[in-house]
Write a protein that holds these residues in place. Structure first.
Motif, PDB file in Angstrom:
ATOM      1  N   SER A 133      -2.998 -11.689   1.481  1.00 33.18           N
ATOM      2  CA  SER A 133      -3.985 -10.609   1.434  1.00 33.18           C
ATOM      3  C   SER A 133      -3.381  -9.450   0.646  1.00 33.18           C
ATOM      4  CB  SER A 133      -4.343 -10.150   2.846  1.00 33.18           C
ATOM      5  OG  SER A 133      -5.036  -8.921   2.808  1.00 33.18           O
ATOM      6  N   PRO A 134      -3.844  -9.205  -0.585  1.00 32.13           N
ATOM      7  CA  PRO A 134      -3.197  -8.180  -1.405  1.00 32.13           C
ATOM      8  C   PRO A 134      -3.246  -6.779  -0.801  1.00 32.13           C
ATOM      9  CG  PRO A 134      -5.148  -9.096  -2.506  1.00 32.13           C
ATOM     10  CD  PRO A 134      -4.901  -9.924  -1.299  1.00 32.13           C
ATOM     11  N   GLU A 135      -4.315  -6.467  -0.068  1.00 30.83           N
ATOM     12  CA  GLU A 135      -4.394  -5.136   0.560  1.00 30.83           C
ATOM     13  C   GLU A 135      -3.333  -4.998   1.648  1.00 30.83           C
ATOM     14  OE1 GLU A 135      -7.551  -2.376   3.068  1.00 30.83           O
ATOM     15  OE2 GLU A 135      -8.310  -3.946   1.775  1.00 30.83           O
ATOM     16  N   ASP A 136      -3.197  -6.027   2.493  1.00 29.18           N
ATOM     17  CA  ASP A 136      -2.168  -5.988   3.533  1.00 29.18           C
ATOM     18  C   ASP A 136      -0.773  -5.960   2.917  1.00 29.18           C
ATOM     19  OD1 ASP A 136      -3.925  -6.034   5.714  1.00 29.18           O
ATOM     20  OD2 ASP A 136      -4.102  -8.212   5.618  1.00 29.18           O
ATOM     21  N   LEU A 137      -0.579  -6.756   1.879  1.00 28.70           N
ATOM     22  CA  LEU A 137       0.725  -6.814   1.221  1.00 28.70           C
ATOM     23  C   LEU A 137       1.090  -5.465   0.623  1.00 28.70           C
ATOM     24  CD1 LEU A 137       3.163  -8.443   0.259  1.00 28.70           C
ATOM     25  CD2 LEU A 137       1.811  -9.144  -1.746  1.00 28.70           C
ATOM     26  N   ALA A 138       0.129  -4.806  -0.025  1.00 27.07           N
ATOM     27  CA  ALA A 138       0.388  -3.491  -0.619  1.00 27.07           C
ATOM     28  C   ALA A 138       0.798  -2.482   0.447  1.00 27.07           C
ATOM     29  CB  ALA A 138      -0.850  -3.005  -1.377  1.00 27.07           C
ATOM     30  N   TYR A 139       0.088  -2.498   1.584  1.00 24.10           N
ATOM     31  CA  TYR A 139       0.414  -1.547   2.648  1.00 24.10           C
ATOM     32  C   TYR A 139       1.788  -1.841   3.242  1.00 24.10           C
ATOM     33  CZ  TYR A 139       0.405   0.996   7.018  1.00 24.10           C
ATOM     34  OH  TYR A 139       0.763   1.816   8.058  1.00 24.10           O
ATOM     35  N   ASP A 140       2.082  -3.132   3.474  1.00 26.73           N
ATOM     36  CA  ASP A 140       3.376  -3.493   4.058  1.00 26.73           C
ATOM     37  C   ASP A 140       4.531  -3.107   3.133  1.00 26.73           C
ATOM     38  OD1 ASP A 140       2.247  -4.488   6.366  1.00 26.73           O
ATOM     39  OD2 ASP A 140       2.229  -6.571   5.692  1.00 26.73           O
ATOM     40  N   LEU A 141       4.378  -3.366   1.838  1.00 28.33           N
ATOM     41  CA  LEU A 141       5.423  -2.994   0.878  1.00 28.33           C
ATOM     42  C   LEU A 141       5.593  -1.481   0.806  1.00 28.33           C
ATOM     43  CD1 LEU A 141       4.678  -5.476  -2.063  1.00 28.33           C
ATOM     44  CD2 LEU A 141       6.697  -5.479  -0.580  1.00 28.33           C
ATOM     45  N   LEU A 142       4.480  -0.775   0.850  1.00 24.69           N
ATOM     46  CA  LEU A 142       4.532   0.686   0.811  1.00 24.69           C
ATOM     47  C   LEU A 142       5.262   1.230   2.037  1.00 24.69           C
ATOM     48  CD1 LEU A 142       3.671   3.354  -0.538  1.00 24.69           C
ATOM     49  CD2 LEU A 142       1.517   3.191   0.720  1.00 24.69           C
ATOM     50  N   PHE A 226       7.692   4.319  -5.859  1.00 25.55           N
ATOM     51  CA  PHE A 226       6.670   3.746  -6.745  1.00 25.55           C
ATOM     52  C   PHE A 226       6.999   2.267  -6.878  1.00 25.55           C
ATOM     53  CE2 PHE A 226       4.650   2.426 -10.637  1.00 25.55           C
ATOM     54  CZ  PHE A 226       3.446   3.102 -10.624  1.00 25.55           C
ATOM     55  N   ILE A 227       6.194   1.410  -6.251  1.00 21.48           N
ATOM     56  CA  ILE A 227       6.472  -0.019  -6.148  1.00 21.48           C
ATOM     57  C   ILE A 227       5.346  -0.810  -6.810  1.00 21.48           C
ATOM     58  CG2 ILE A 227       6.994  -1.924  -4.563  1.00 21.48           C
ATOM     59  CD1 ILE A 227       8.912   0.433  -4.328  1.00 21.48           C
ATOM     60  N   CYS A 295       6.509  11.480  13.600  1.00 20.36           N
ATOM     61  CA  CYS A 295       6.204  11.399  12.170  1.00 20.36           C
ATOM     62  C   CYS A 295       4.806  10.814  11.979  1.00 20.36           C
ATOM     63  CB  CYS A 295       7.232  10.550  11.426  1.00 20.36           C
ATOM     64  SG  CYS A 295       7.357   8.869  12.026  1.00 20.36           S
ATOM     65  N   GLY A 296       4.359  10.791  10.730  1.00 24.68           N
ATOM     66  CA  GLY A 296       3.038  10.237  10.451  1.00 24.68           C
ATOM     67  C   GLY A 296       2.793  10.135   8.963  1.00 24.68           C
ATOM     68  N   GLU A 297       1.684   9.489   8.601  1.00 25.19           N
ATOM     69  CA  GLU A 297       1.358   9.318   7.185  1.00 25.19           C
ATOM     70  C   GLU A 297      -0.152   9.313   7.013  1.00 25.19           C
ATOM     71  OE1 GLU A 297       1.581   4.575   6.539  1.00 25.19           O
ATOM     72  OE2 GLU A 297       3.180   5.477   7.732  1.00 25.19           O
ATOM     73  N   LEU A 298      -0.583   9.724   5.846  1.00 22.92           N
ATOM     74  CA  LEU A 298      -1.988   9.611   5.458  1.00 22.92           C
ATOM     75  C   LEU A 298      -2.055   8.615   4.316  1.00 22.92           C
ATOM     76  CD1 LEU A 298      -4.924  10.769   5.814  1.00 22.92           C
ATOM     77  CD2 LEU A 298      -4.398  12.230   3.859  1.00 22.92           C
ATOM     78  N   GLY A 299      -2.740   7.494   4.544  1.00 22.94           N
ATOM     79  CA  GLY A 299      -2.800   6.445   3.541  1.00 22.94           C
ATOM     80  C   GLY A 299      -4.090   6.483   2.749  1.00 22.94           C
ATOM     81  N   ILE A 300      -4.002   6.092   1.483  1.00 23.03           N
ATOM     82  CA  ILE A 300      -5.157   6.009   0.584  1.00 23.03           C
ATOM     83  C   ILE A 300      -5.151   4.602  -0.017  1.00 23.03           C
ATOM     84  CG2 ILE A 300      -6.277   6.956  -1.485  1.00 23.03           C
ATOM     85  CD1 ILE A 300      -4.351   9.477  -0.863  1.00 23.03           C
ATOM     86  N   PHE A 301      -6.287   3.911   0.062  1.00 23.14           N
ATOM     87  CA  PHE A 301      -6.336   2.521  -0.367  1.00 23.14           C
ATOM     88  C   PHE A 301      -7.551   2.294  -1.263  1.00 23.14           C
ATOM     89  CE2 PHE A 301      -4.547   3.012   3.830  1.00 23.14           C
ATOM     90  CZ  PHE A 301      -3.311   2.410   3.687  1.00 23.14           C
ATOM     91  N   ASP A 397       4.478  15.890  -4.278  1.00 25.65           N
ATOM     92  CA  ASP A 397       5.933  15.747  -4.325  1.00 25.65           C
ATOM     93  C   ASP A 397       6.434  14.848  -3.194  1.00 25.65           C
ATOM     94  OD1 ASP A 397       6.138  17.413  -6.544  1.00 25.65           O
ATOM     95  OD2 ASP A 397       6.289  19.217  -5.318  1.00 25.65           O
ATOM     96  N   LYS A 398       5.582  14.602  -2.202  1.00 24.51           N
ATOM     97  CA  LYS A 398       5.901  13.674  -1.110  1.00 24.51           C
ATOM     98  C   LYS A 398       4.872  12.550  -1.149  1.00 24.51           C
ATOM     99  CE  LYS A 398       9.391  14.940   1.588  1.00 24.51           C
ATOM    100  NZ  LYS A 398      10.451  13.993   2.019  1.00 24.51           N
ATOM    101  N   LEU A 399       5.102  11.578  -2.023  1.00 27.20           N
ATOM    102  CA  LEU A 399       4.088  10.555  -2.283  1.00 27.20           C
ATOM    103  C   LEU A 399       4.725   9.182  -2.440  1.00 27.20           C
ATOM    104  CD1 LEU A 399       1.073   9.941  -3.019  1.00 27.20           C
ATOM    105  CD2 LEU A 399       1.709  10.360  -5.407  1.00 27.20           C
ATOM    106  N   GLY A 400       4.145   8.200  -1.755  1.00 23.72           N
ATOM    107  CA  GLY A 400       4.528   6.813  -1.952  1.00 23.72           C
ATOM    108  C   GLY A 400       3.380   6.064  -2.612  1.00 23.72           C
ATOM    109  N   VAL A 401       3.702   5.187  -3.546  1.00 22.66           N
ATOM    110  CA  VAL A 401       2.681   4.422  -4.272  1.00 22.66           C
ATOM    111  C   VAL A 401       3.100   2.961  -4.346  1.00 22.66           C
ATOM    112  CG1 VAL A 401       1.435   4.134  -6.456  1.00 22.66           C
ATOM    113  CG2 VAL A 401       2.098   6.435  -5.702  1.00 22.66           C
ATOM    114  N   CYS A 402       2.163   2.063  -4.075  1.00 24.86           N
ATOM    115  CA  CYS A 402       2.406   0.634  -4.254  1.00 24.86           C
ATOM    116  C   CYS A 402       1.194   0.010  -4.938  1.00 24.86           C
ATOM    117  CB  CYS A 402       2.664  -0.049  -2.915  1.00 24.86           C
ATOM    118  SG  CYS A 402       2.994  -1.822  -3.078  1.00 24.86           S
ATOM    119  N   ILE A 403       1.458  -0.823  -5.953  1.00 27.48           N
ATOM    120  CA  ILE A 403       0.399  -1.492  -6.697  1.00 27.48           C
ATOM    121  C   ILE A 403       0.655  -2.995  -6.664  1.00 27.48           C
ATOM    122  CG2 ILE A 403      -0.768  -1.707  -8.927  1.00 27.48           C
ATOM    123  CD1 ILE A 403       0.398   1.116  -9.564  1.00 27.48           C
ATOM    124  N   VAL A 404      -0.340  -3.755  -6.236  1.00 29.38           N
ATOM    125  CA  VAL A 404      -0.230  -5.210  -6.185  1.00 29.38           C
ATOM    126  C   VAL A 404      -1.364  -5.807  -7.012  1.00 29.38           C
ATOM    127  CG1 VAL A 404      -0.379  -7.254  -4.712  1.00 29.38           C
ATOM    128  CG2 VAL A 404       0.858  -5.234  -3.908  1.00 29.38           C
TER     129      VAL A 404
END
Length: 413
Positions: A133-142, A226-227, A295-301, A397-404
């Protein structure tokens, strides 16, 4: 109104009586999730969840399933980053069987070596399913990269290596350490009398032996990343993450709920309206919050065609900058408050969702807010708190990005 009772062995019981229903949802919550695992046994919490369905001293795996299934009920479980829950939903007249089955699973699991080896193969198939599942994979890698070096970044299921390495000894050690009554909560919602339910639970769980336990969670450091990962898919999947706030910050949590709904948490949100409805660049785009202790995060998909990736990414960045510069309008704040209150109240019509809410809250924060408190907290969110939360979170400046997706490894945005 919630009622609570603590048994002599330290097991906390929390219940909400809803006499006009004919069902009961009951869950056993354990304060043990993937966040507290050591890397060498990554996935052991989830492995134990599977094993508790493989048979007890009194029941086979099939009997565990059929005793509930034959009554038209539901039995299931899940493992998260911070806890594990085993639950049933049954007609109120059948709840004694549900309590008996769950207590048997918790108190009398077999953890047979052959069953462990068989279930290992099942979990490896589950891992492959999520990797497909590319969406799940992207989130897990991120998540793995923004929380690199911390248990919060580890996959709940584990890795191929850890799943092959986990053995009976390690499972028994982990189970013995964390599956204890003073590290657990039983939550009930539906048609029952609380005092009667306490007696039923005490009858089945009183021999569960308590002992000292200290579940420590550290503040996970958010790391920029940036993954990219090549995968032969028709669309590119983009996952982004901003550092957010911990679940303990109650006032700010409700402000973030409003902000997230306006930003990308609904079909009327800015992201959805701008990038899907106006620009027609995506079918799916949304934001969601994952708030943990400390801690926490706000995700964008989003998912899109390869040729639209750069435009979508740039538009998301523009929206992040815009909300940081211009905040929310008074109209957006008031409308979203009503939206959140309506959604919350509609969710109360399910005994399962009520049980999930009170169980998780009692387990992780040792307290539960009633309906009036929650509605009041939503109403009390002010413009100033919203500005403070936006200033904290919407910072590129506090950003994680993953592209699958197909041919994405050379992409630079």
């Amino acid at each position: 109104m919630y009622k609570t009772h603590v048994l002599k062995n330290g097991l906390t019981i929390i219940g909400e009586e809803i006499p006009y229903l004919k069902s009961i949802s009951l869950g056993v919550w354990v304060n043990a999730g993937s966040r507290i695992e050591e890397e060498k046994v990554s996935g052991v919490s989830h492995f134990i969840e599977h094993m508790l369905f493989k048979g007890t001293k009194n029941r086979t795996s099939k009997q565990i399933a059929s005793e509930i299934d034959n009554l038209g009920g539901q039995i299931n479980a899940f493992t998260s980053k911070e806890c594990t829950c085993y639950y049933v939903k049954l007609l109120d007249s059948h709840i004694d069987i549900g309590i008996d089955v769950l207590s048997d699973m918790i108190l009398n699991p077999l953890f047979d070596k052959d069953d462990i080896d068989k279930e290992r193969l099942v979990i490896l198939e589950e891992l492959k399913m999520y990797e497909d599942s590319p969406e799940d994979l992207a989130y897990d890698l991120l998540t793995e990269n923004i929380y690199a070096g911390d248990g919060l970044g580890m996959n709940i299921i584990g890795t191929k290596k850890s799943l092959y390495d986990i053995n009976q000894k390690e499972i028994l050690e982990y189970f013995g350490k964390y599956y204890i009554p003073n590290n657990s909560v039983i939550a009930i919602s539906g048609n029952f009398k609380f005092e009667e339910m306490v007696k039923k639970i005490e009858d089945k769980f009183s021999l569960w032996e308590g002992k000292e336990v200290n579940v420590q969670v550290n503040q996970a450091e958010f790391k920029n990343c940036f993954i990219t990962k090549n995968k032969d898919t028709e669309q590119v999947n983009l996952a982004m993450s901003l550092e957010a706030i911990p679940v303990e910050n109650t006032k700010e949590v409700y402000a973030l709920a409003i902000i997230n709904t306006v930003f990308g948490g609904s079909v009327s949100s800015r992201l959805f309206q701008k990038i899907r409805e106006e620009e027609s660049l995506v079918y799916s785009i949304y934001s969601s919050q994952s708030l943990y202790r400390k801690c926490g995060e706000l995700g964008i998909f989003a998912s899109m065609s390869n040729e639209n990736l750069e435009d979508v990414y740039n538009l998301v960045i523009e929206e992040i900058k815009d909300i940081r510069e211009n905040y929310l309008t008074e109209k957006e704040i008031q409308e979203t408050k009503e939206q959140l209150k309506g959604s919350y109240i509609l969710g109360l019509e399910s005994t399962s969702s009520r049980m999930m809410s009170i169980g998780k809250s009692m387990l992780l924060s040792k307290k539960v807010k009633d309906t009036n408190e929650i509605l009041k907290l939503i109403d009390e969110v002010d413009e100033e708190t919203i500005k403070v939360v936006i200033d904290k979170i919407f910072n590129i400046d506090k950003l994680g990005v993953c592209i699958v997706g197909k041919d994405v490894e050379s992409i630079k945005l």
